[in-house]
Design a protein around this motif. Structure first.
Motif, PDB file in Angstrom:
ATOM      1  N   GLU A  42     115.850  53.644  11.867  1.00  0.00           N
ATOM      2  CA  GLU A  42     116.043  54.634  10.801  1.00  0.00           C
ATOM      3  C   GLU A  42     116.875  53.990   9.655  1.00  0.00           C
ATOM      4  O   GLU A  42     116.927  53.140   9.202  1.00  0.00           O
ATOM      5  CB  GLU A  42     117.145  55.800  11.657  1.00  0.00           C
ATOM      6  CG  GLU A  42     116.315  56.165  12.910  1.00  0.00           C
ATOM      7  CD  GLU A  42     117.904  56.988  13.944  1.00  0.00           C
ATOM      8  OE1 GLU A  42     118.933  56.622  13.730  1.00  0.00           O
ATOM      9  OE2 GLU A  42     117.453  56.826  14.935  1.00  0.00           O
ATOM     10  N   GLU A  43     116.984  55.266   8.803  1.00  0.00           N
ATOM     11  CA  GLU A  43     117.165  54.523   7.719  1.00  0.00           C
ATOM     12  C   GLU A  43     118.856  54.154   7.833  1.00  0.00           C
ATOM     13  O   GLU A  43     119.457  55.236   8.359  1.00  0.00           O
ATOM     14  CB  GLU A  43     117.491  56.044   6.560  1.00  0.00           C
ATOM     15  CG  GLU A  43     115.784  55.825   6.439  1.00  0.00           C
ATOM     16  CD  GLU A  43     115.539  54.545   5.495  1.00  0.00           C
ATOM     17  OE1 GLU A  43     115.831  53.892   4.585  1.00  0.00           O
ATOM     18  OE2 GLU A  43     114.267  54.473   5.376  1.00  0.00           O
ATOM     19  N   TRP A  44     119.518  53.544   7.385  1.00  0.00           N
ATOM     20  CA  TRP A  44     121.211  52.784   7.505  1.00  0.00           C
ATOM     21  C   TRP A  44     122.112  54.171   6.420  1.00  0.00           C
ATOM     22  O   TRP A  44     121.738  54.480   5.103  1.00  0.00           O
ATOM     23  CB  TRP A  44     121.330  52.075   6.688  1.00  0.00           C
ATOM     24  CG  TRP A  44     120.669  50.730   7.564  1.00  0.00           C
ATOM     25  CD1 TRP A  44     120.069  50.692   8.689  1.00  0.00           C
ATOM     26  CD2 TRP A  44     120.425  48.899   6.741  1.00  0.00           C
ATOM     27  NE1 TRP A  44     120.443  49.035   9.322  1.00  0.00           N
ATOM     28  CE2 TRP A  44     119.996  48.575   8.249  1.00  0.00           C
ATOM     29  CE3 TRP A  44     120.676  48.415   6.027  1.00  0.00           C
ATOM     30  CZ2 TRP A  44     119.950  46.938   8.243  1.00  0.00           C
ATOM     31  CZ3 TRP A  44     120.461  47.281   5.977  1.00  0.00           C
ATOM     32  CH2 TRP A  44     119.700  46.605   6.881  1.00  0.00           C
ATOM     33  N   SER A  45     122.723  54.672   6.916  1.00  0.00           N
ATOM     34  CA  SER A  45     124.181  55.421   6.397  1.00  0.00           C
ATOM     35  C   SER A  45     124.557  54.680   4.779  1.00  0.00           C
ATOM     36  O   SER A  45     124.075  53.591   5.278  1.00  0.00           O
ATOM     37  CB  SER A  45     125.018  55.947   6.850  1.00  0.00           C
ATOM     38  OG  SER A  45     126.007  54.526   7.337  1.00  0.00           O
ATOM     39  N   GLU A  46     124.763  55.721   4.153  1.00  0.00           N
ATOM     40  CA  GLU A  46     125.775  54.826   3.165  1.00  0.00           C
ATOM     41  C   GLU A  46     127.101  53.216   3.206  1.00  0.00           C
ATOM     42  O   GLU A  46     126.542  52.247   2.801  1.00  0.00           O
ATOM     43  CB  GLU A  46     126.330  55.913   2.569  1.00  0.00           C
ATOM     44  CG  GLU A  46     126.874  55.717   0.838  1.00  0.00           C
ATOM     45  CD  GLU A  46     125.260  54.894  -0.333  1.00  0.00           C
ATOM     46  OE1 GLU A  46     126.034  53.825  -1.015  1.00  0.00           O
ATOM     47  OE2 GLU A  46     124.290  55.486  -0.102  1.00  0.00           O
ATOM     48  N   ALA A  47     127.651  53.787   4.532  1.00  0.00           N
ATOM     49  CA  ALA A  47     128.747  52.951   4.845  1.00  0.00           C
ATOM     50  C   ALA A  47     127.838  51.532   5.439  1.00  0.00           C
ATOM     51  O   ALA A  47     128.058  50.958   5.526  1.00  0.00           O
ATOM     52  CB  ALA A  47     129.586  53.437   6.111  1.00  0.00           C
ATOM     53  N   GLN A  48     127.142  51.525   6.245  1.00  0.00           N
ATOM     54  CA  GLN A  48     126.195  50.810   6.792  1.00  0.00           C
ATOM     55  C   GLN A  48     125.737  49.691   5.578  1.00  0.00           C
ATOM     56  O   GLN A  48     125.735  48.755   6.232  1.00  0.00           O
ATOM     57  CB  GLN A  48     124.960  51.020   8.137  1.00  0.00           C
ATOM     58  CG  GLN A  48     125.200  51.371   8.981  1.00  0.00           C
ATOM     59  CD  GLN A  48     124.464  51.902  10.455  1.00  0.00           C
ATOM     60  OE1 GLN A  48     123.649  52.950   9.365  1.00  0.00           O
ATOM     61  NE2 GLN A  48     124.336  51.995  10.683  1.00  0.00           N
ATOM     62  N   THR A  49     124.974  50.838   4.863  1.00  0.00           N
ATOM     63  CA  THR A  49     124.829  49.656   3.381  1.00  0.00           C
ATOM     64  C   THR A  49     125.944  49.188   2.802  1.00  0.00           C
ATOM     65  O   THR A  49     125.682  47.238   2.317  1.00  0.00           O
ATOM     66  CB  THR A  49     123.694  50.624   2.653  1.00  0.00           C
ATOM     67  OG1 THR A  49     122.385  51.364   3.391  1.00  0.00           O
ATOM     68  CG2 THR A  49     123.315  49.725   1.584  1.00  0.00           C
TER      69      THR A  49
END
Length: 145
Positions: A42-49
């Motif tokens: 899945e796409e990473w969330s902004e926090a994960q990035t």
């Protein structure tokens, strides 16, 4: 066997023997166990990035901080007392803590890492960039003392 799934892996099943496809071996309580999985990223969330960017940047700046002689001797003394395996990982953790406290410094460290990624593999340009970024490493070292 219960396996804690990675957030990027949607489905996972228990151990399966006799199959050659999609089997991964992991250590579980000292024994190798196999399991199969379906990887549906899945796409990473902004926090994960942001967290991953900061960790990579801290690792790079940690290596630059260790090029400072005073910092290297300081962390070698701590290493003898606490007996951790890798000094660069320990320093990266310290750099990350400093960057989490100061957002302006965090932006500079991430920008320095991005610039390093662009010239990675080009020896002369990489060395020139590292000498430019030593001022930032000195600033980080001053905050870590």
């Amino acid at each position: 066997m219960e396996v804690t799934p990675n957030p990027l892996i949607k489905q996972m099943s228990g151990k399966v023997f006799g199959h050659k496809e999609k089997i991964s071996m992991r250590m579980h309580y000292g024994k190798q166990r196999s399991y199969t999985y379906q990887n549906k990223p899945e796409e990473w969330s902004e926090a994960q990035t942001q967290m991953r960017q900061l960790f990579g940047a801290a690792a790079y700046m940690g290596r630059l901080v260790l090029k400072i002689e005073e910092a290297k001797t300081h962390f070698e003394q701590i290493r003898r007392k606490e007996k951790f395996a890798r000094m660069d990982n320990y320093v990266a953790k310290q750099v990350k803590a400093v960057c989490e406290a100061d957002t302006e410094l965090r932006g500079q460290v991430i920008a320095a890492n991005e610039a390093h990624k662009k010239v990675k593999g080009q020896k002369a340009r990489e060395e020139a960039l590292q000498t430019e970024q030593m001022a930032l490493a000195e600033q980080l070292w001053a905050r870590m003392r």
